[in-house]
Design a protein around this motif. Structure first.
Motif, short mmCIF file in Angstrom:
data_model
loop_
_atom_site.label_atom_id
_atom_site.label_comp_id
_atom_site.label_asym_id
_atom_site.label_seq_id
_atom_site.Cartn_x
_atom_site.Cartn_y
_atom_site.Cartn_z
N PRO A 199 0.87 -0.98 0.01
CA PRO A 199 -0.06 -0.07 0.06
C PRO A 199 0.93 1.29 0.01
O PRO A 199 2.17 1.52 0.60
N VAL A 200 0.26 2.30 -0.61
CA VAL A 200 0.87 3.58 -0.56
C VAL A 200 0.83 4.16 0.88
O VAL A 200 1.89 4.72 1.51
N ARG A 201 -0.11 3.87 1.48
CA ARG A 201 -0.43 4.23 3.08
C ARG A 201 -1.28 3.32 3.71
O ARG A 201 -2.28 2.72 2.92
N GLY A 202 -1.78 3.33 4.97
CA GLY A 202 -2.54 2.64 5.65
C GLY A 202 -2.15 1.52 6.64
O GLY A 202 -0.72 1.21 6.47
N SER A 203 -2.92 0.93 7.20
CA SER A 203 -2.70 -0.05 8.33
C SER A 203 -3.42 -1.37 8.00
O SER A 203 -4.70 -1.32 7.63
N ILE A 204 -2.71 -2.45 7.99
CA ILE A 204 -3.36 -3.89 7.92
C ILE A 204 -3.10 -4.68 9.07
O ILE A 204 -1.90 -4.88 9.37
N THR A 205 -3.97 -4.95 10.21
CA THR A 205 -3.60 -5.75 11.41
C THR A 205 -4.32 -7.02 11.47
O THR A 205 -5.41 -6.71 11.16
N LEU A 206 -3.69 -8.01 12.02
CA LEU A 206 -4.54 -9.24 12.21
C LEU A 206 -4.38 -9.59 13.68
O LEU A 206 -3.14 -9.68 14.20
N ALA A 207 -5.33 -9.55 14.29
CA ALA A 207 -5.25 -9.91 16.05
C ALA A 207 -4.36 -8.76 16.68
O ALA A 207 -3.57 -9.12 17.21
N GLY A 208 -4.25 -7.52 15.94
CA GLY A 208 -3.48 -6.49 16.52
C GLY A 208 -2.00 -6.40 15.85
O GLY A 208 -1.47 -5.56 16.46
#
Length: 254
Positions: free
Chosen positions: A64-73
């Motif tokens: 991604p250009v920006r942003g957050s992806i979290t799995l179980a924190g």
């Protein structure tokens, strides 16, 4: 039902401010979504809306250009795709993407590549046999090349291969694509059973009515932005959704 961010409850998968561009074209624009453990969430949109791009970014195939992806924190953004699989996010891609010259069994075993036990071990073969037992047609053809299977059989194999990785969340990209109505029903019966087993699923699907009928919640993606979200049953009745996405093709599989 809202057009803003969904922030209620604890999420297994949480996506925040996700943006991605193909050159000068912004395919995803500050996308927020989440999937709670045990949910089936649908992502609906027209062709070119950015649905597959979103799944690929979550799966680590696109950065991604920006942003957050979290799995179980735990932050997933920036991890290579194989590390994302190891963490528990598994994508079944659009078009199946099987190894057509490899056998059905070999394709299943390749799905376990990032499990603790490597393909070919007793554990992996035992797991593969379990999936073959669920689908007798695959068991009958386990020694044949995957490319010799029908479209519906290939989709069953592709989903089973994804399950071989023991996902915490399964990303399904257009599982009905190119299938006859009777085969679409079979694939959705499989998805419903996976949901009942407790598996968490994020589903991208061209047959919006069908997807909304099996999903717990849904998001509408338009030109890279989330424009609507809410319980799937409510979105199914929303006039904008009905006008824009509930086409005649859905009725052929009901």
């Amino acid at each position: 039902m809202t057009s803003g961010s969904d922030t209620n409850g604890d999420a297994l998968l949480r996506v925040r401010n996700l943006s991605y561009s193909y050159g000068a074209v912004e395919a995803l624009r500050s996308v927020d979504l989440e999937v709670r453990e045990g949910e089936l969430v649908a992502l609906i949109g027209s062709n070119g809306a950015g649905k597959s791009t979103c799944l690929k970014a979550i799966a680590g195939l696109l950065r991604p250009v920006r942003g957050s992806i979290t799995l179980a924190g735990q932050e997933m953004s920036g991890r290579p795709a194989h590390r994302v699989v190891e963490a528990g996010i598994v994508l079944v891609p659009e078009g199946r993407r099987l190894f057509g010259d490899q056998t059905v069994m070999d394709n299943l075993l390749l799905g376990s590549y990032r499990r603790r036990n490597a393909p070919g071990t007793k554990d992996a073969r035992h797991l593969a046999q379990g999936f073959l037992d669920q689908f007798p047609i695959l068991r009958e053809r386990q020694g044949l090349p995957a490319g010799s299977l029908s479209g519906g059989q290939q989709q069953m194999l592709a989903i089973s291969r994804g399950l071989m990785a023991s996902p915490r969340i399964l990303l399904l990209d257009e599982p009905s694509l190119g299938l006859a109505p009777i085969l679409v029903r079979q694939i959705f019966d499989m998805i419903i059973e996976l949901r009942r087993s407790g598996l968490t699923i994020l589903l991208v699907e061209q047959m919006a009515r069908l997807a909304l009928r099996v999903a717990d919640r849904a998001y509408i993606l338009e030109q890279g932005r989330i424009t609507l979200q809410g319980p799937a049953a409510e979105l199914l009745k929303h006039p904008d959704v009905a006008r824009g996405y509930l086409g005649a093709m859905d009725s052929k599989v009901e």
